[in-house]
Design a protein around this motif. Structure first.
Motif: not given
Length: 391
Positions: A311-318, A320-327, A337-341, A364-369
């Motif tokens: 699921l994470m690979r699917s989400l990270a491939a594109d 949805p929050l444009k301009g966010a950097v996937v850390l 078990r989360f993506l850090a954007l 801080d400036d990192v949104l976590r999913v």
């Protein structure tokens, strides 16, 4: 089937029917507060009924049956040689304070020398800063987001003279996995330094085998996140011979065969030497219920990680929050078990998503999913849709 033609495990929404029945909520923060499975409700009721029916004797069951069961679950998950090295407490802060009090230099009135990073969770960050203000510790920090972090941290640890080395296995903000952390076990010895690994974002998220280092490493984690048990069930794996007489000590630490000076304060030789005092045992009931559920269903950490990884690979491939950097883009090795954007609008996005019924969190400036066993591709699609129009 996945792209390789291998069977993919289906999401186990059936195990979380009560939590997932809350209307209008899409929970995408399984890394922060993982939803409680249905099995924990019966455990919570059992704890209450034991208190009513057994009254004073509820502790015979809580400490004689439930507590050893929690120890056994942790020992099996981490492949520990013995469950006697596991001690529970209401939270990790309590265990951290007791652990630090066990360092011999503290008893001699000298500051405890600690090596850590600038990326540790607040339970350590805040307390360490205050200890430093009070002159109780000398703190050395290594930048956790440096490209060569692993090499730098290991090098500093090897050439320094420290009493404690405290570092995360999985960093809570970025999701970076410090997979070389176990190399530091070669430095750890009873007279110091002690290696203390914060495993809260690693326990039941990243397969972890401590069998080769269990005699030299402290491991700190708990049930609030991936163990699915909620609060009140933090634990410490404490290697034998390390920190035999903590200064901060509760009366539960004197249950059993005691060791110590004649007429002095005695301690058990096992991990109970770090134990505190009276506590609410209901968290342990839930820990056992959730752990037994996972074992009964064959839901090993590796299997759940594989499911979440897809699921994470699917989400990270594109994203949805444009301009966010996937850390922490998914790779071949262990992963959180989360993506850090990272994005300057992370907090605003969190608020906007909350208004749309989507739960995420921000550091801080990192949104976590965060994703778990109760998520599937439909949830990822719903999340993408909810993110539509955010810029």
């Amino acid at each position: 089937m996945d792209a390789a033609g291998q069977a993919v495990m289906a999401a186990r929404k059936d195990l979380f029917s009560k939590a997932l029945s809350v209307p209008g909520r899409l929970h995408m923060a399984a890394h922060s507060h993982l939803l409680w499975p249905d099995a924990t409700l019966a455990a919570q009721v059992e704890a209450w009924e034991d208190a009513v029916v057994l009254a004073d004797h509820k502790w015979d069951k809580a400490l004689g049956e439930v507590y050893p069961a929690t120890q056994g679950l942790v020992a099996r998950e981490l492949n520990l040689p013995s469950s006697d090295t596991v001690v529970f407490a209401p939270n990790t802060h309590t265990l951290l304070a007791v652990l630090k009090s066990a360092v011999a230099r503290r008893e001699n009135g000298k500051p405890v020398r600690i090596l850590s990073t600038d990326g540790e969770f607040h339970s350590f960050r805040r307390q360490a800063q205050r200890w430093g203000e009070a002159g109780e510790i000398e703190l050395t920090l290594v930048e956790s987001e440096a490209p060569d972090f692993a090499e730098r941290f290991i090098a500093v640890a090897r050439r320094g003279d420290y009493d404690l080395i405290f570092v995360s296995h999985v960093f809570f903000k970025t999701g970076d996995v410090f997979d070389r952390v176990w190399e530091l076990a070669e430095l750890s010895r009873p007279e110091g330094p002690w290696l203390v690994v914060d495993g809260y974002h690693g326990f039941r998220a990243v397969p972890t085998d401590l069998s080769d280092v269990a005699d030299r490493v402290f491991y700190l984690a708990g049930g609030y996140k991936y163990a699915m048990a909620g609060e009140g069930a933090a634990f410490l794996h404490a290697p034998p011979g390390f920190g035999s007489r903590p200064i901060l000590t509760g009366w539960y630490a004197e249950f059993g065969d005691l060791e110590g000076p004649p007429g002095g304060v005695g301690y058990t030789a096992d991990a109970q030497r770090f134990m505190g005092a009276t506590f609410d045992p209901s968290g342990l009931y839930r820990f056992v219920a959730a752990g037994r559920m996972l074992e009964a269903e064959g839901l090993t950490t590796a299997k759940v990680a594989e499911h979440v990884g897809g699921l994470m690979r699917s989400l990270a491939a594109d994203p949805p929050l444009k301009g966010a950097v996937v850390l922490n883009p998914p790779g071949k090795g262990p992963q959180a078990r989360f993506l850090a954007l990272r994005h300057e609008k992370a907090s605003a996005w969190k608020q906007a998503l909350a208004e749309r019924g989507v739960v995420v969190d921000v550091r801080d400036d990192v949104l976590r999913v965060g994703l778990s066993i109760y998520h599937d591709e439909a949830d990822v699609a719903a999340f993408r849709e909810a993110c539509g129009g955010l810029a």
